[in-house]
Design an enzyme around this catalytic site. Structure first.
Site, PDB file in Angstrom:
ATOM      1  N   TYR A  82       0.817  -1.221   0.000  1.00 29.41           N
ATOM      2  CA  TYR A  82       0.000   0.000   0.000  1.00 29.41           C
ATOM      3  C   TYR A  82       0.846   1.264   0.000  1.00 29.41           C
ATOM      4  CZ  TYR A  82      -4.360  -2.530   0.172  1.00 29.41           C
ATOM      5  OH  TYR A  82      -5.423  -3.320  -0.183  1.00 29.41           O
ATOM      6  N   HIS A 129     -14.621   2.437  -1.672  1.00 29.50           N
ATOM      7  CA  HIS A 129     -13.611   1.505  -1.160  1.00 29.50           C
ATOM      8  C   HIS A 129     -12.538   2.192  -0.336  1.00 29.50           C
ATOM      9  CE1 HIS A 129     -14.848  -1.393  -4.621  1.00 29.50           C
ATOM     10  NE2 HIS A 129     -15.671  -1.469  -3.591  1.00 29.50           N
ATOM     11  N   CYS A 167      -2.801   3.072  21.241  1.00 32.06           N
ATOM     12  CA  CYS A 167      -2.823   1.710  21.835  1.00 32.06           C
ATOM     13  C   CYS A 167      -1.669   0.851  21.345  1.00 32.06           C
ATOM     14  CB  CYS A 167      -4.153   1.026  21.484  1.00 32.06           C
ATOM     15  SG  CYS A 167      -4.201   0.441  19.773  1.00 32.06           S
ATOM     16  N   GLY A 176     -13.778   3.049 -16.826  1.00 31.59           N
ATOM     17  CA  GLY A 176     -12.563   2.372 -16.409  1.00 31.59           C
ATOM     18  C   GLY A 176     -12.754   1.369 -15.300  1.00 31.59           C
ATOM     19  N   THR A 177     -13.818   0.558 -15.419  1.00 29.79           N
ATOM     20  CA  THR A 177     -13.952  -0.500 -14.427  1.00 29.79           C
ATOM     21  C   THR A 177     -14.298  -1.817 -15.094  1.00 29.79           C
ATOM     22  OG1 THR A 177     -15.041  -1.214 -12.393  1.00 29.79           O
ATOM     23  CG2 THR A 177     -16.396   0.035 -13.959  1.00 29.79           C
ATOM     24  N   SER A 178     -13.727  -2.881 -14.563  1.00 31.31           N
ATOM     25  CA  SER A 178     -13.981  -4.201 -15.134  1.00 31.31           C
ATOM     26  C   SER A 178     -15.260  -4.794 -14.559  1.00 31.31           C
ATOM     27  CB  SER A 178     -12.816  -5.143 -14.811  1.00 31.31           C
ATOM     28  OG  SER A 178     -12.652  -5.170 -13.409  1.00 31.31           O
ATOM     29  N   GLN A 224     -11.706  -1.871 -23.344  1.00 27.58           N
ATOM     30  CA  GLN A 224     -12.376  -3.166 -23.572  1.00 27.58           C
ATOM     31  C   GLN A 224     -13.877  -2.921 -23.734  1.00 27.58           C
ATOM     32  OE1 GLN A 224     -10.543  -5.922 -23.507  1.00 27.58           O
ATOM     33  NE2 GLN A 224      -8.678  -4.889 -22.807  1.00 27.58           N
ATOM     34  N   ASN A 282     -12.035   3.922  -6.590  1.00 27.58           N
ATOM     35  CA  ASN A 282     -10.597   4.141  -6.452  1.00 27.58           C
ATOM     36  C   ASN A 282     -10.235   4.651  -5.065  1.00 27.58           C
ATOM     37  OD1 ASN A 282     -10.440   3.364  -9.102  1.00 27.58           O
ATOM     38  ND2 ASN A 282     -10.399   5.452  -9.897  1.00 27.58           N
TER      39      ASN A 282
HETATM   40  C1  BV8 Z   1     -18.249  -7.358   0.870  1.00 33.21           C
HETATM   41  C2  BV8 Z   1      -9.824  -1.333  -2.151  1.00 33.21           C
HETATM   42  C3  BV8 Z   1     -19.576  -8.269   2.598  1.00 33.21           C
HETATM   43  C4  BV8 Z   1      -8.599  -2.118  -1.774  1.00 33.21           C
HETATM   44  C5  BV8 Z   1     -11.173  -2.931  -3.395  1.00 33.21           C
HETATM   45  C6  BV8 Z   1     -16.289 -14.803  -2.214  1.00 33.21           C
HETATM   46  C7  BV8 Z   1     -15.620 -14.702  -1.006  1.00 33.21           C
HETATM   47  C8  BV8 Z   1     -15.534 -13.488  -0.310  1.00 33.21           C
HETATM   48  C9  BV8 Z   1     -16.132 -12.358  -0.836  1.00 33.21           C
HETATM   49  C10 BV8 Z   1     -16.787 -12.498  -2.056  1.00 33.21           C
HETATM   50  C11 BV8 Z   1     -16.888 -13.689  -2.740  1.00 33.21           C
HETATM   51  N1  BV8 Z   1     -17.597 -13.475  -3.886  1.00 33.21           N
HETATM   52  C12 BV8 Z   1     -17.937 -12.179  -3.948  1.00 33.21           C
HETATM   53  C13 BV8 Z   1     -17.477 -11.589  -2.843  1.00 33.21           C
HETATM   54  C14 BV8 Z   1     -17.648 -10.221  -2.514  1.00 33.21           C
HETATM   55  C15 BV8 Z   1     -16.336  -9.493  -2.812  1.00 33.21           C
HETATM   56  C16 BV8 Z   1     -16.091  -9.523  -4.304  1.00 33.21           C
HETATM   57  O1  BV8 Z   1     -16.761  -8.839  -5.052  1.00 33.21           O
HETATM   58  N2  BV8 Z   1     -15.096 -10.337  -4.745  1.00 33.21           N
HETATM   59  C17 BV8 Z   1     -14.791 -10.415  -6.160  1.00 33.21           C
HETATM   60  C18 BV8 Z   1     -13.302 -10.788  -6.335  1.00 33.21           C
HETATM   61  C19 BV8 Z   1     -15.689 -11.441  -6.825  1.00 33.21           C
HETATM   62  N3  BV8 Z   1     -16.578  -8.152  -2.360  1.00 33.21           N
HETATM   63  C20 BV8 Z   1     -16.203  -7.812  -1.111  1.00 33.21           C
HETATM   64  O2  BV8 Z   1     -15.586  -8.522  -0.372  1.00 33.21           O
HETATM   65  C21 BV8 Z   1     -16.667  -6.438  -0.685  1.00 33.21           C
HETATM   66  N4  BV8 Z   1     -17.233  -6.552   0.632  1.00 33.21           N
HETATM   67  O3  BV8 Z   1     -18.826  -7.992   0.029  1.00 33.21           O
HETATM   68  O4  BV8 Z   1     -18.540  -7.399   2.204  1.00 33.21           O
HETATM   69  C22 BV8 Z   1     -19.863  -7.881   3.988  1.00 33.21           C
HETATM   70  C23 BV8 Z   1     -21.096  -7.281   4.263  1.00 33.21           C
HETATM   71  C24 BV8 Z   1     -21.392  -6.955   5.564  1.00 33.21           C
HETATM   72  C25 BV8 Z   1     -20.446  -7.187   6.582  1.00 33.21           C
HETATM   73  C26 BV8 Z   1     -19.209  -7.748   6.273  1.00 33.21           C
HETATM   74  C27 BV8 Z   1     -18.901  -8.106   4.962  1.00 33.21           C
HETATM   75  C28 BV8 Z   1     -15.486  -5.482  -0.594  1.00 33.21           C
HETATM   76  C29 BV8 Z   1     -14.920  -5.249  -1.972  1.00 33.21           C
HETATM   77  C30 BV8 Z   1     -13.910  -4.108  -1.919  1.00 33.21           C
HETATM   78  C31 BV8 Z   1     -12.511  -4.625  -2.208  1.00 33.21           C
HETATM   79  N5  BV8 Z   1     -11.580  -3.497  -2.278  1.00 33.21           N
HETATM   80  N6  BV8 Z   1     -10.373  -1.861  -3.405  1.00 33.21           N
HETATM   81  C32 BV8 Z   1      -7.435  -1.790  -2.664  1.00 33.21           C
HETATM   82  O5  BV8 Z   1      -7.549  -0.944  -3.561  1.00 33.21           O
HETATM   83  O6  BV8 Z   1      -6.367  -2.402  -2.437  1.00 33.21           O
HETATM   84  S1  BV8 Z   1     -11.708  -3.528  -4.888  1.00 33.21           S
HETATM   85  C33 BV8 Z   1     -10.623  -3.080  -6.123  1.00 33.21           C
HETATM   86  O7  BV8 Z   1     -10.830  -3.987  -7.187  1.00 33.21           O
HETATM   87  C34 BV8 Z   1     -10.919  -1.737  -6.746  1.00 33.21           C
HETATM   88  O8  BV8 Z   1     -11.375  -0.808  -5.797  1.00 33.21           O
HETATM   89  C35 BV8 Z   1     -11.963  -1.981  -7.808  1.00 33.21           C
HETATM   90  O9  BV8 Z   1     -13.248  -1.790  -7.301  1.00 33.21           O
HETATM   91  C36 BV8 Z   1     -11.834  -3.455  -8.029  1.00 33.21           C
HETATM   92  C37 BV8 Z   1     -11.469  -3.769  -9.423  1.00 33.21           C
HETATM   93  O10 BV8 Z   1     -10.047  -3.311  -9.627  1.00 33.21           O
HETATM   94  P1  BV8 Z   1      -9.403  -3.243 -11.151  1.00 33.21           P
HETATM   95  O11 BV8 Z   1      -9.938  -4.401 -11.914  1.00 33.21           O
HETATM   96  O12 BV8 Z   1      -7.986  -2.843 -11.377  1.00 33.21           O
HETATM   97  O13 BV8 Z   1      -9.907  -1.997 -11.559  1.00 33.21           O
HETATM   98  P2  BV8 Z   1     -10.984  -1.981 -12.468  1.00 33.21           P
HETATM   99  O14 BV8 Z   1     -12.089  -2.914 -12.134  1.00 33.21           O
HETATM  100  O15 BV8 Z   1     -11.313  -0.587 -12.391  1.00 33.21           O
HETATM  101  O16 BV8 Z   1     -10.261  -2.538 -13.883  1.00 33.21           O
HETATM  102  C38 BV8 Z   1      -9.501  -1.679 -14.640  1.00 33.21           C
HETATM  103  C39 BV8 Z   1     -10.399  -1.370 -15.853  1.00 33.21           C
HETATM  104  O17 BV8 Z   1      -9.970  -0.193 -16.456  1.00 33.21           O
HETATM  105  C40 BV8 Z   1     -10.320  -2.487 -16.895  1.00 33.21           C
HETATM  106  O18 BV8 Z   1     -11.604  -2.833 -17.337  1.00 33.21           O
HETATM  107  C41 BV8 Z   1      -9.501  -1.831 -18.023  1.00 33.21           C
HETATM  108  O19 BV8 Z   1      -9.912  -2.301 -19.303  1.00 33.21           O
HETATM  109  C42 BV8 Z   1      -9.878  -0.390 -17.862  1.00 33.21           C
HETATM  110  N7  BV8 Z   1      -8.889   0.582 -18.356  1.00 33.21           N
HETATM  111  C43 BV8 Z   1      -7.545   0.455 -18.416  1.00 33.21           C
HETATM  112  N8  BV8 Z   1      -7.008   1.602 -18.913  1.00 33.21           N
HETATM  113  C44 BV8 Z   1      -8.046   2.464 -19.146  1.00 33.21           C
HETATM  114  C45 BV8 Z   1      -9.245   1.818 -18.790  1.00 33.21           C
HETATM  115  N9  BV8 Z   1     -10.436   2.404 -18.913  1.00 33.21           N
HETATM  116  C46 BV8 Z   1     -10.470   3.657 -19.401  1.00 33.21           C
HETATM  117  N10 BV8 Z   1      -9.371   4.354 -19.772  1.00 33.21           N
HETATM  118  C47 BV8 Z   1      -8.148   3.793 -19.654  1.00 33.21           C
HETATM  119  N11 BV8 Z   1      -7.049   4.494 -20.018  1.00 33.21           N
HETATM  120 ZN    ZN Z   2      -4.967   2.033  18.302  1.00 35.21          ZN
END
Ligand code: BV8
Ligand code: ZN
Length: 251
Positions: free
Chosen positions: A66, A118, A156, A193-195, A221, A101
């Site tokens: 990070y 996020h 703490c 810009g999100t997948s 894409q 983001n």
């Molecule tokens: C929740 C912060 C419940 C951190 C992020 C099985 C087990 C456990 C959980 C799950 C499961 N199945 C589903 C889940 C839920 C899980 C989930 O969705 N998993 C996925 C993998 C299936 N979700 C969670 O766990 C969420 N919480 O469900 O909690 C709960 C409820 C109550 C109480 C307790 C718990 C939390 C999800 C948040 C995770 N944190 N980010 C960090 O940044 O390190 S997510 C992170 O990935 C990003 O924030 C973004 O949202 C996501 C995707 O990242 P990328 O793919 O890089 O980015 P992006 O999608 O934007 O892709 C890039 C895109 O840009 C591409 O399409 C590309 O073509 C395009 N691009 C490239 N260049 C350009 C462009 N576009 C335009 N112009 C350009 N030049």
């Molecule tokens: Zn503390």
């Protein structure tokens, strides 16, 4: 080229939602979520590294990742996509900006009231007691691939964690509620810009479409299912958004 139906919907829009992912920061040199796993972190899957258990297991590895990403952001500048989004807010009655983001490039481009679903790289807090932790904003050369022991909480002595939402963690309640409300009420939603993989954020464009809005996906894409009210503008955000803004101004 922006389809006429989309231009018309944008011109008539009273409430525009802009929903962004890591792709909107790509042209600022910020690796997208998967690209960020290079070097030392190459062998990890993001859904495995961006978790509380990974931090418990190896805090220095996770904190190092990070800090590397935070240094990249501190050294980056907003790009034409961030600036076009900030300019769009002056051209529509109401614009709600929702981002997945964890960088602050939208704010640095002039966007206000950004909904961060996020969390943020710039708001670390104590993993044990939750106390916010002040952190240096001086950009240092991002040490590619260095593990770093996390700082300690002054109250703490717990380990400090990034202020982001990890997989398995709940999204901030108020932010999610505001995002769903805006998606349900808007006339147009631009998904940039999100997948569209990560839930519940990924359901926002679908919610807007089901609520009768016009939705456009801006991404090199091709995205989205396509339909009378769903468009895919294949291209980089830093190219497509200024073009879209220019068309709006040409009215
Ligand atoms: C929740 C912060 C419940 C951190 C992020 C099985 C087990 C456990 C959980 C799950 C499961 N199945 C589903 C889940 C839920 C899980 C989930 O969705 N998993 C996925 C993998 C299936 N979700 C969670 O766990 C969420 N919480 O469900 O909690 C709960 C409820 C109550 C109480 C307790 C718990 C939390 C999800 C948040 C995770 N944190 N980010 C960090 O940044 O390190 S997510 C992170 O990935 C990003 O924030 C973004 O949202 C996501 C995707 O990242 P990328 O793919 O890089 O980015 P992006 O999608 O934007 O892709 C890039 C895109 O840009 C591409 O399409 C590309 O073509 C395009 N691009 C490239 N260049 C350009 C462009 N576009 C335009 N112009 C350009 N030049
Ligand atoms: Zn503390």
């Amino acid at each position: 080229m922006i389809p006429d139906a989309l231009s018309t919907a944008l011109r008539k829009a009273r409430h525009l939602v802009v929903f962004t992912g890591a792709g909107v920061s790509a042209e600022s040199g910020i690796p997208t979520f998967r690209d960020a796993l290079s070097g030392l972190w190459e062998r990890f899957d993001p859904a495995e590294l961006a978790t509380p258990s990974a931090f418990r297991r190896d805090p220095a590895l996770v904190w190092g990742w990070y800090e590397w990403r935070r240094m990249k952001v501190l050294q980056a500048q907003p790009n034409p996509a961030h600036r076009a989004i900030a300019a769009l807010a002056e051209r529509v009655e109401k614009l709600t900006l929702i981002t997945q983001n964890v960088d602050d490039l939208h704010e640095r481009a002039g966007s206000r009231d950004v909904i961060h679903l996020h969390g943020s790289l710039h708001a670390p807090r104590c993993f044990a007691c939750g106390r916010p932790h002040a952190i240096s904003e001086v950009p240092e050369e991002p040490a590619e691939g260095r593990c770093l022991e996390p700082p300690r909480c002054q109250r703490c002595n717990g380990k400090v964690r990034p202020g982001v939402v990890w997989f398995g963690e709940a999204l901030p309640e108020a932010a999610l509620r505001a995002a769903f409300k805006a998606a349900g009420e808007c006339d147009v939603l631009l998904s940039i810009g999100t997948s569209g993989v990560v839930q519940p954020a990924a359901s926002i464009p679908q919610l807007a479409l089901q609520s009768g809005a016009t939705v456009a996906h801006i991404n090199p894409q091709p995205s989205g299912q396509g339909g009378a009210r769903e468009f895919s503008l294949a291209g980089a955000a830093g190219v497509v958004l200024p073009e879209l803004l220019g068309q709006l101004d040409a009215r």
